[in-house]
Design a protein around this motif. Structure first.
Motif, PDB file in Angstrom:
ATOM      1  N   GLY A  89      -5.046 -19.082 -17.940  1.00 59.13           N
ATOM      2  CA  GLY A  89      -3.848 -18.436 -17.455  1.00 59.13           C
ATOM      3  C   GLY A  89      -3.069 -17.719 -18.536  1.00 59.13           C
ATOM      4  N   PHE A  90      -3.420 -17.973 -19.821  1.00 56.69           N
ATOM      5  CA  PHE A  90      -2.644 -17.434 -20.928  1.00 56.69           C
ATOM      6  C   PHE A  90      -3.519 -16.734 -21.955  1.00 56.69           C
ATOM      7  CE2 PHE A  90       0.118 -20.759 -19.289  1.00 56.69           C
ATOM      8  CZ  PHE A  90       1.343 -20.116 -19.256  1.00 56.69           C
ATOM      9  N   GLY A  91      -2.951 -15.699 -22.554  1.00 54.08           N
ATOM     10  CA  GLY A  91      -3.513 -15.073 -23.742  1.00 54.08           C
ATOM     11  C   GLY A  91      -4.945 -14.646 -23.589  1.00 54.08           C
ATOM     12  N   ARG A  92      -5.788 -15.115 -24.504  1.00 56.92           N
ATOM     13  CA  ARG A  92      -7.183 -14.680 -24.544  1.00 56.92           C
ATOM     14  C   ARG A  92      -8.064 -15.422 -23.547  1.00 56.92           C
ATOM     15  NH1 ARG A  92      -6.982 -15.025 -31.028  1.00 56.92           N
ATOM     16  NH2 ARG A  92      -5.456 -16.591 -30.379  1.00 56.92           N
ATOM     17  N   SER A  93      -7.556 -16.507 -22.965  1.00 55.02           N
ATOM     18  CA  SER A  93      -8.274 -17.151 -21.864  1.00 55.02           C
ATOM     19  C   SER A  93      -8.072 -16.340 -20.590  1.00 55.02           C
ATOM     20  CB  SER A  93      -7.778 -18.584 -21.662  1.00 55.02           C
ATOM     21  OG  SER A  93      -8.163 -19.409 -22.746  1.00 55.02           O
TER      22      SER A  93
ATOM     23  N   PRO B 171      -1.866 -20.793  -8.684  1.00 55.34           N
ATOM     24  CA  PRO B 171      -2.029 -22.127  -9.279  1.00 55.34           C
ATOM     25  C   PRO B 171      -3.310 -22.797  -8.792  1.00 55.34           C
ATOM     26  CG  PRO B 171       0.175 -21.838  -8.340  1.00 55.34           C
ATOM     27  CD  PRO B 171      -0.643 -20.684  -7.869  1.00 55.34           C
ATOM     28  N   PRO B 172      -3.962 -23.587  -9.625  1.00 54.21           N
ATOM     29  CA  PRO B 172      -5.146 -24.331  -9.175  1.00 54.21           C
ATOM     30  C   PRO B 172      -4.750 -25.374  -8.138  1.00 54.21           C
ATOM     31  CG  PRO B 172      -4.509 -25.008 -11.384  1.00 54.21           C
ATOM     32  CD  PRO B 172      -3.635 -23.849 -11.033  1.00 54.21           C
ATOM     33  N   ALA B 173      -5.667 -25.663  -7.226  1.00 51.05           N
ATOM     34  CA  ALA B 173      -5.374 -26.594  -6.139  1.00 51.05           C
ATOM     35  C   ALA B 173      -4.987 -27.973  -6.667  1.00 51.05           C
ATOM     36  CB  ALA B 173      -6.585 -26.703  -5.211  1.00 51.05           C
ATOM     37  N   GLN B 174      -5.557 -28.396  -7.775  1.00 45.38           N
ATOM     38  CA  GLN B 174      -5.297 -29.735  -8.306  1.00 45.38           C
ATOM     39  C   GLN B 174      -4.055 -29.785  -9.190  1.00 45.38           C
ATOM     40  OE1 GLN B 174      -9.035 -28.916 -10.808  1.00 45.38           O
ATOM     41  NE2 GLN B 174      -8.241 -30.810 -11.659  1.00 45.38           N
ATOM     42  N   GLY B 175      -3.419 -28.636  -9.413  1.00 42.72           N
ATOM     43  CA  GLY B 175      -2.266 -28.588 -10.300  1.00 42.72           C
ATOM     44  C   GLY B 175      -2.677 -28.174 -11.698  1.00 42.72           C
ATOM     45  N   TRP B 176      -1.748 -27.550 -12.416  1.00 45.63           N
ATOM     46  CA  TRP B 176      -2.067 -27.015 -13.741  1.00 45.63           C
ATOM     47  C   TRP B 176      -2.457 -28.110 -14.727  1.00 45.63           C
ATOM     48  CZ3 TRP B 176      -3.292 -22.215 -14.461  1.00 45.63           C
ATOM     49  CH2 TRP B 176      -2.738 -21.206 -13.676  1.00 45.63           C
ATOM     50  N   LEU B 177      -1.721 -29.209 -14.781  1.00 45.33           N
ATOM     51  CA  LEU B 177      -1.987 -30.206 -15.817  1.00 45.33           C
ATOM     52  C   LEU B 177      -3.366 -30.836 -15.660  1.00 45.33           C
ATOM     53  CD1 LEU B 177       1.518 -31.918 -16.109  1.00 45.33           C
ATOM     54  CD2 LEU B 177       0.481 -30.290 -17.703  1.00 45.33           C
ATOM     55  N   ASP B 178      -3.756 -31.144 -14.426  1.00 44.77           N
ATOM     56  CA  ASP B 178      -5.090 -31.705 -14.218  1.00 44.77           C
ATOM     57  C   ASP B 178      -6.171 -30.661 -14.465  1.00 44.77           C
ATOM     58  OD1 ASP B 178      -4.428 -34.343 -13.726  1.00 44.77           O
ATOM     59  OD2 ASP B 178      -4.241 -34.068 -11.566  1.00 44.77           O
ATOM     60  N   GLN B 179      -5.932 -29.404 -14.078  1.00 42.63           N
ATOM     61  CA  GLN B 179      -6.914 -28.352 -14.350  1.00 42.63           C
ATOM     62  C   GLN B 179      -7.094 -28.159 -15.847  1.00 42.63           C
ATOM     63  OE1 GLN B 179      -8.957 -26.028 -12.195  1.00 42.63           O
ATOM     64  NE2 GLN B 179      -9.783 -26.352 -14.263  1.00 42.63           N
TER      65      GLN B 179
ATOM     66  N   GLU C 143       1.298 -14.716 -16.365  1.00 44.27           N
ATOM     67  CA  GLU C 143       1.612 -15.752 -17.353  1.00 44.27           C
ATOM     68  C   GLU C 143       3.030 -16.279 -17.156  1.00 44.27           C
ATOM     69  OE1 GLU C 143      -0.583 -14.746 -21.480  1.00 44.27           O
ATOM     70  OE2 GLU C 143       0.568 -13.076 -20.652  1.00 44.27           O
ATOM     71  N   ALA C 144       3.970 -15.375 -16.961  1.00 43.61           N
ATOM     72  CA  ALA C 144       5.378 -15.761 -16.868  1.00 43.61           C
ATOM     73  C   ALA C 144       5.660 -16.635 -15.657  1.00 43.61           C
ATOM     74  CB  ALA C 144       6.259 -14.519 -16.835  1.00 43.61           C
ATOM     75  N   ARG C 145       4.856 -16.508 -14.606  1.00 41.58           N
ATOM     76  CA  ARG C 145       5.107 -17.279 -13.384  1.00 41.58           C
ATOM     77  C   ARG C 145       4.543 -18.686 -13.428  1.00 41.58           C
ATOM     78  NH1 ARG C 145       4.029 -12.281 -10.536  1.00 41.58           N
ATOM     79  NH2 ARG C 145       1.845 -12.868 -10.442  1.00 41.58           N
ATOM     80  N   ILE C 146       3.695 -18.986 -14.375  1.00 38.40           N
ATOM     81  CA  ILE C 146       3.056 -20.303 -14.389  1.00 38.40           C
ATOM     82  C   ILE C 146       4.099 -21.398 -14.609  1.00 38.40           C
ATOM     83  CG2 ILE C 146       1.506 -21.823 -15.680  1.00 38.40           C
ATOM     84  CD1 ILE C 146      -0.303 -19.427 -16.117  1.00 38.40           C
ATOM     85  N   ASN C 147       4.094 -22.350 -13.709  1.00 37.12           N
ATOM     86  CA  ASN C 147       5.004 -23.504 -13.772  1.00 37.12           C
ATOM     87  C   ASN C 147       4.144 -24.756 -13.695  1.00 37.12           C
ATOM     88  OD1 ASN C 147       6.922 -25.471 -13.519  1.00 37.12           O
ATOM     89  ND2 ASN C 147       7.663 -24.816 -11.528  1.00 37.12           N
ATOM     90  N   GLN C 148       3.972 -25.417 -14.832  1.00 37.99           N
ATOM     91  CA  GLN C 148       3.086 -26.576 -14.880  1.00 37.99           C
ATOM     92  C   GLN C 148       3.664 -27.809 -14.213  1.00 37.99           C
ATOM     93  OE1 GLN C 148       4.553 -25.188 -17.483  1.00 37.99           O
ATOM     94  NE2 GLN C 148       5.588 -26.760 -18.690  1.00 37.99           N
ATOM     95  N   GLY C 149       4.985 -27.811 -13.954  1.00 33.59           N
ATOM     96  CA  GLY C 149       5.600 -28.983 -13.350  1.00 33.59           C
ATOM     97  C   GLY C 149       5.691 -30.143 -14.334  1.00 33.59           C
ATOM     98  N   MET C 150       6.112 -31.273 -13.822  1.00 36.96           N
ATOM     99  CA  MET C 150       6.237 -32.470 -14.656  1.00 36.96           C
ATOM    100  C   MET C 150       4.953 -33.294 -14.610  1.00 36.96           C
ATOM    101  SD  MET C 150      10.034 -33.903 -13.758  1.00 36.96           S
ATOM    102  CE  MET C 150      11.516 -32.908 -13.998  1.00 36.96           C
ATOM    103  N   PRO C 151       4.630 -33.999 -15.691  1.00 34.96           N
ATOM    104  CA  PRO C 151       3.537 -34.963 -15.607  1.00 34.96           C
ATOM    105  C   PRO C 151       3.809 -35.998 -14.507  1.00 34.96           C
ATOM    106  CG  PRO C 151       4.205 -34.629 -17.889  1.00 34.96           C
ATOM    107  CD  PRO C 151       5.231 -33.953 -17.029  1.00 34.96           C
ATOM    108  N   PHE C 152       2.761 -36.397 -13.823  1.00 32.81           N
ATOM    109  CA  PHE C 152       2.833 -37.394 -12.755  1.00 32.81           C
ATOM    110  C   PHE C 152       3.855 -36.975 -11.685  1.00 32.81           C
ATOM    111  CE2 PHE C 152       2.236 -40.242 -16.677  1.00 32.81           C
ATOM    112  CZ  PHE C 152       0.892 -39.972 -16.740  1.00 32.81           C
TER     113      PHE C 152
END
Length: 275
Positions: A53-57, A63-71, A185-194
Protein backbone atom coordinates in the motif's frame (compact mmCIF):
# COMPACT_ATOMS: atom_id res chain seq x y z
CA UNK A 1 16.27 -3.44 -5.26
CA UNK A 2 14.91 -6.72 -3.84
CA UNK A 3 11.22 -7.46 -4.25
CA UNK A 4 9.09 -10.22 -2.80
CA UNK A 5 6.11 -11.54 -4.75
CA UNK A 6 3.15 -12.47 -2.54
CA UNK A 7 0.36 -13.93 -4.68
CA UNK A 8 1.02 -11.39 -7.42
CA UNK A 9 1.63 -8.43 -5.10
CA UNK A 10 5.16 -7.01 -5.26
CA UNK A 11 6.58 -5.96 -1.91
CA UNK A 12 9.84 -4.06 -1.57
CA UNK A 13 12.31 -4.84 1.18
CA UNK A 14 15.84 -3.88 2.10
CA UNK A 15 18.52 -5.94 3.85
CA UNK A 16 21.15 -4.66 6.27
CA UNK A 17 24.02 -6.54 7.89
CA UNK A 18 25.20 -10.13 7.79
CA UNK A 19 24.79 -11.28 11.39
CA UNK A 20 23.37 -14.59 12.57
CA UNK A 21 20.40 -13.09 14.45
CA UNK A 22 17.57 -12.30 12.02
CA UNK A 23 15.44 -9.22 12.70
CA UNK A 24 12.38 -8.42 10.59
CA UNK A 25 10.40 -5.20 10.53
CA UNK A 26 7.54 -3.74 8.50
CA UNK A 27 6.28 -0.16 8.17
CA UNK A 28 4.90 2.47 5.83
CA UNK A 29 8.45 3.79 5.53
CA UNK A 30 11.74 3.77 7.39
CA UNK A 31 13.92 6.61 8.68
CA UNK A 32 16.94 4.74 10.07
CA UNK A 33 15.47 2.29 12.56
CA UNK A 34 15.72 -0.75 12.45
CA UNK A 35 18.73 -0.58 10.09
CA UNK A 36 20.86 0.56 13.07
CA UNK A 37 20.41 -2.93 14.57
CA UNK A 38 22.73 -4.25 11.85
CA UNK A 39 25.61 -2.24 13.33
CA UNK A 40 27.56 -2.96 16.53
CA UNK A 41 26.82 -3.67 19.31
CA UNK A 42 23.95 -5.79 17.96
CA UNK A 43 25.15 -6.76 14.48
CA UNK A 44 21.98 -8.50 13.34
CA UNK A 45 20.85 -9.36 9.82
CA UNK A 46 17.95 -6.94 9.38
CA UNK A 47 15.17 -7.08 6.80
CA UNK A 48 12.96 -4.00 6.48
CA UNK A 49 9.75 -4.60 4.52
CA UNK A 50 7.79 -1.66 3.12
CA UNK A 51 4.14 -2.32 3.93
CA UNK A 52 1.89 -3.09 0.98
CA UNK A 53 0.00 0.00 0.00
CA UNK A 54 3.01 2.31 0.41
CA UNK A 55 6.01 3.55 -1.52
CA UNK A 56 7.84 0.99 -3.62
CA UNK A 57 5.52 -1.85 -2.60
CA UNK A 58 2.39 -2.35 -4.68
CA UNK A 59 -0.46 -0.05 -3.72
CA UNK A 60 -3.87 -1.38 -2.75
CA UNK A 61 -6.87 0.92 -3.19
CA UNK A 62 -9.17 -1.12 -0.93
CA UNK A 63 -8.44 -2.42 2.58
CA UNK A 64 -7.70 -6.17 2.77
CA UNK A 65 -10.60 -8.28 4.01
CA UNK A 66 -8.62 -9.46 7.05
CA UNK A 67 -7.55 -5.94 8.03
CA UNK A 68 -4.27 -4.14 7.43
CA UNK A 69 -2.39 -5.36 10.50
CA UNK A 70 -3.06 -9.04 9.85
CA UNK A 71 -2.33 -8.63 6.12
CA UNK A 72 0.96 -6.91 6.87
CA UNK A 73 1.70 -9.67 9.38
CA UNK A 74 1.15 -12.31 6.69
CA UNK A 75 3.50 -10.35 4.43
CA UNK A 76 6.17 -10.43 7.15
CA UNK A 77 5.78 -14.21 7.40
CA UNK A 78 6.12 -14.49 3.62
CA UNK A 79 9.37 -12.52 3.80
CA UNK A 80 10.62 -14.70 6.66
CA UNK A 81 9.95 -17.80 4.55
CA UNK A 82 11.62 -16.14 1.56
CA UNK A 83 14.86 -15.49 3.46
CA UNK A 84 14.79 -18.82 5.30
CA UNK A 85 14.06 -17.48 8.78
CA UNK A 86 12.01 -20.12 10.57
CA UNK A 87 12.15 -18.02 13.75
CA UNK A 88 13.08 -14.38 14.01
CA UNK A 89 13.00 -11.28 16.16
CA UNK A 90 10.32 -8.86 15.02
CA UNK A 91 10.54 -5.16 15.76
CA UNK A 92 8.34 -2.28 14.72
CA UNK A 93 7.61 1.33 15.52
CA UNK A 94 4.06 2.62 16.14
CA UNK A 95 1.84 0.91 13.50
CA UNK A 96 4.80 -1.37 12.76
CA UNK A 97 4.75 -2.52 16.37
CA UNK A 98 1.02 -3.23 15.99
CA UNK A 99 1.94 -5.76 13.31
CA UNK A 100 4.24 -7.43 15.83
CA UNK A 101 1.53 -7.70 18.47
CA UNK A 102 -0.70 -9.45 15.95
CA UNK A 103 2.13 -11.83 15.02
CA UNK A 104 2.81 -12.58 18.68
CA UNK A 105 -0.82 -13.54 19.17
CA UNK A 106 -1.31 -15.49 15.93
CA UNK A 107 2.04 -17.23 15.33
CA UNK A 108 4.10 -17.17 18.55
CA UNK A 109 6.07 -20.19 17.35
CA UNK A 110 7.69 -18.04 14.64
CA UNK A 111 8.93 -15.31 16.99
CA UNK A 112 12.07 -15.48 19.09
CA UNK A 113 10.96 -12.15 20.52
CA UNK A 114 8.96 -8.99 19.88
CA UNK A 115 10.52 -5.54 20.31
CA UNK A 116 7.68 -3.01 20.40
CA UNK A 117 8.69 0.64 20.02
CA UNK A 118 6.00 3.21 20.94
CA UNK A 119 3.40 0.70 19.79
CA UNK A 120 1.58 -1.09 22.60
CA UNK A 121 -2.16 -1.56 21.96
CA UNK A 122 -3.93 1.76 22.46
CA UNK A 123 -6.17 2.70 25.38
CA UNK A 124 -9.82 1.95 24.56
CA UNK A 125 -12.92 4.10 24.67
CA UNK A 126 -15.17 1.85 22.58
CA UNK A 127 -14.12 2.91 19.06
CA UNK A 128 -11.20 0.88 17.73
CA UNK A 129 -11.49 1.87 14.06
CA UNK A 130 -8.63 4.36 14.39
CA UNK A 131 -6.58 6.38 16.80
CA UNK A 132 -7.78 9.96 17.03
CA UNK A 133 -4.52 11.21 15.57
CA UNK A 134 -4.61 8.94 12.51
CA UNK A 135 -8.25 9.83 11.87
CA UNK A 136 -7.42 13.53 12.01
CA UNK A 137 -4.50 13.14 9.58
CA UNK A 138 -6.73 11.32 7.09
CA UNK A 139 -9.59 13.79 7.43
CA UNK A 140 -7.30 16.84 7.14
CA UNK A 141 -5.30 15.77 4.10
CA UNK A 142 -3.99 18.96 2.51
CA UNK A 143 -4.32 20.98 5.71
CA UNK A 144 -0.62 21.16 6.55
CA UNK A 145 -1.09 23.26 9.70
CA UNK A 146 -3.55 20.81 11.25
CA UNK A 147 -1.46 17.77 10.35
CA UNK A 148 1.61 19.44 11.85
CA UNK A 149 -0.36 20.15 15.02
CA UNK A 150 -1.32 16.47 15.30
CA UNK A 151 2.25 15.27 14.89
CA UNK A 152 3.58 17.80 17.38
CA UNK A 153 1.04 16.47 19.89
CA UNK A 154 2.31 12.92 19.26
CA UNK A 155 5.91 13.97 19.79
CA UNK A 156 5.30 15.52 23.19
CA UNK A 157 7.07 18.39 24.90
CA UNK A 158 10.78 19.09 24.45
CA UNK A 159 13.08 20.54 27.10
CA UNK A 160 16.01 22.18 25.34
CA UNK A 161 16.70 24.25 22.23
CA UNK A 162 18.70 21.33 20.84
CA UNK A 163 15.78 18.93 21.26
CA UNK A 164 13.39 21.53 19.83
CA UNK A 165 15.56 21.86 16.72
CA UNK A 166 15.68 18.07 16.39
CA UNK A 167 11.89 17.93 16.72
CA UNK A 168 11.51 20.58 14.01
CA UNK A 169 13.60 18.48 11.64
CA UNK A 170 11.60 15.36 12.49
CA UNK A 171 8.26 17.08 11.90
CA UNK A 172 9.50 18.62 8.63
CA UNK A 173 10.50 15.17 7.34
CA UNK A 174 7.13 13.70 8.35
CA UNK A 175 5.25 16.50 6.61
CA UNK A 176 7.27 15.99 3.41
CA UNK A 177 6.41 12.30 3.51
CA UNK A 178 2.72 13.05 4.10
CA UNK A 179 2.65 15.51 1.22
CA UNK A 180 4.22 12.93 -1.11
CA UNK A 181 1.55 10.30 -0.39
CA UNK A 182 -0.81 9.31 -3.17
CA UNK A 183 -4.53 9.36 -2.41
CA UNK A 184 -4.45 5.59 -1.90
CA UNK A 185 -1.60 5.84 0.59
CA UNK A 186 -3.14 8.75 2.48
CA UNK A 187 -6.44 6.91 2.99
CA UNK A 188 -4.96 3.82 4.62
CA UNK A 189 -6.19 3.48 8.20
CA UNK A 190 -4.65 0.50 9.96
CA UNK A 191 -6.89 0.85 13.00
CA UNK A 192 -5.91 -0.26 16.48
CA UNK A 193 -4.29 -3.59 17.32
CA UNK A 194 -6.87 -6.14 18.47
CA UNK A 195 -9.87 -4.10 17.24
CA UNK A 196 -12.36 -6.61 18.69
CA UNK A 197 -11.27 -5.50 22.18
CA UNK A 198 -13.33 -2.38 22.90
CA UNK A 199 -12.35 -1.99 26.58
CA UNK A 200 -9.03 -1.88 28.39
CA UNK A 201 -9.99 -5.05 30.29
CA UNK A 202 -10.57 -6.83 26.98
CA UNK A 203 -7.15 -5.69 25.74
CA UNK A 204 -5.56 -7.00 28.95
CA UNK A 205 -7.27 -10.37 28.47
CA UNK A 206 -5.77 -10.71 24.99
CA UNK A 207 -2.33 -9.65 26.23
CA UNK A 208 -2.45 -12.42 28.84
CA UNK A 209 -2.61 -14.98 26.02
CA UNK A 210 0.69 -13.82 24.49
CA UNK A 211 3.63 -16.03 25.37
CA UNK A 212 6.77 -14.71 23.67
CA UNK A 213 9.56 -12.57 25.15
CA UNK A 214 8.60 -8.93 24.61
CA UNK A 215 10.63 -5.75 25.04
CA UNK A 216 8.46 -2.63 25.21
CA UNK A 217 10.17 0.71 24.59
CA UNK A 218 8.06 3.81 25.08
CA UNK A 219 8.08 7.50 25.94
CA UNK A 220 6.31 9.10 28.88
CA UNK A 221 5.51 12.13 26.69
CA UNK A 222 3.94 10.16 23.83
CA UNK A 223 0.71 11.79 22.67
CA UNK A 224 -0.92 8.60 21.37
CA UNK A 225 0.59 5.58 23.15
CA UNK A 226 0.05 6.37 26.81
CA UNK A 227 2.32 5.20 29.65
CA UNK A 228 -0.76 3.37 30.95
CA UNK A 229 -0.97 1.30 27.78
CA UNK A 230 2.71 0.40 28.15
CA UNK A 231 2.20 -0.67 31.76
CA UNK A 232 -0.92 -2.63 30.81
CA UNK A 233 1.15 -4.70 28.40
CA UNK A 234 4.02 -5.08 30.86
CA UNK A 235 1.64 -6.31 33.58
CA UNK A 236 -0.21 -8.79 31.39
CA UNK A 237 2.34 -10.31 29.00
CA UNK A 238 4.11 -13.08 30.88
CA UNK A 239 7.64 -12.48 29.59
CA UNK A 240 7.51 -8.73 29.07
CA UNK A 241 10.11 -6.12 29.92
CA UNK A 242 9.26 -2.42 29.64
CA UNK A 243 11.49 0.65 29.46
CA UNK A 244 9.84 4.07 29.69
CA UNK A 245 11.91 7.15 28.83
CA UNK A 246 10.65 10.14 30.79
CA UNK A 247 11.90 12.68 28.24
CA UNK A 248 10.81 10.94 25.00
CA UNK A 249 7.62 10.95 22.96
CA UNK A 250 6.35 9.12 19.89
CA UNK A 251 9.40 9.92 17.74
CA UNK A 252 12.17 8.38 19.81
CA UNK A 253 13.08 5.95 16.99
CA UNK A 254 13.59 8.84 14.58
CA UNK A 255 15.17 11.27 17.01
CA UNK A 256 17.37 9.16 19.29
CA UNK A 257 17.60 5.56 18.05
CA UNK A 258 20.84 5.07 19.98
CA UNK A 259 18.81 5.00 23.20
CA UNK A 260 16.79 2.10 21.81
CA UNK A 261 19.89 0.24 20.66
CA UNK A 262 21.36 0.19 24.17
CA UNK A 263 18.21 -1.36 25.64
CA UNK A 264 17.78 -3.81 22.77
CA UNK A 265 21.37 -5.01 23.12
CA UNK A 266 20.77 -5.84 26.79
CA UNK A 267 17.47 -7.56 25.98
CA UNK A 268 18.97 -9.73 23.23
CA UNK A 269 21.87 -10.70 25.51
CA UNK A 270 19.35 -11.76 28.16
CA UNK A 271 17.37 -13.65 25.52
CA UNK A 272 20.48 -15.52 24.39
CA UNK A 273 21.36 -16.39 27.96
CA UNK A 274 17.98 -18.09 28.46
CA UNK A 275 18.15 -20.29 25.34
Amino acid sequence: MPYLDVSGTKLWYDEHGTGTDVVLSCAMGFSGYPAVLADPPIGARVFALQARGFGRSDHQPEPPAQGWLDQWGDDVLALADHVGAERFVYTGVSHGAGIGWHLARRVPERLRALISVVGTPHDRNGDTSSSAGRRSVIENRGNVAEIERQFRRLGGETDTPERAALRDRTIAAILRRQESFTDDEARINQGMPFPEATTNDAVAAILRTIDVPVLILAGMRDGVISPESTLRAARNVTRAKAVLFEDEGHFVAEERPERLVREIAVFLDELEATR
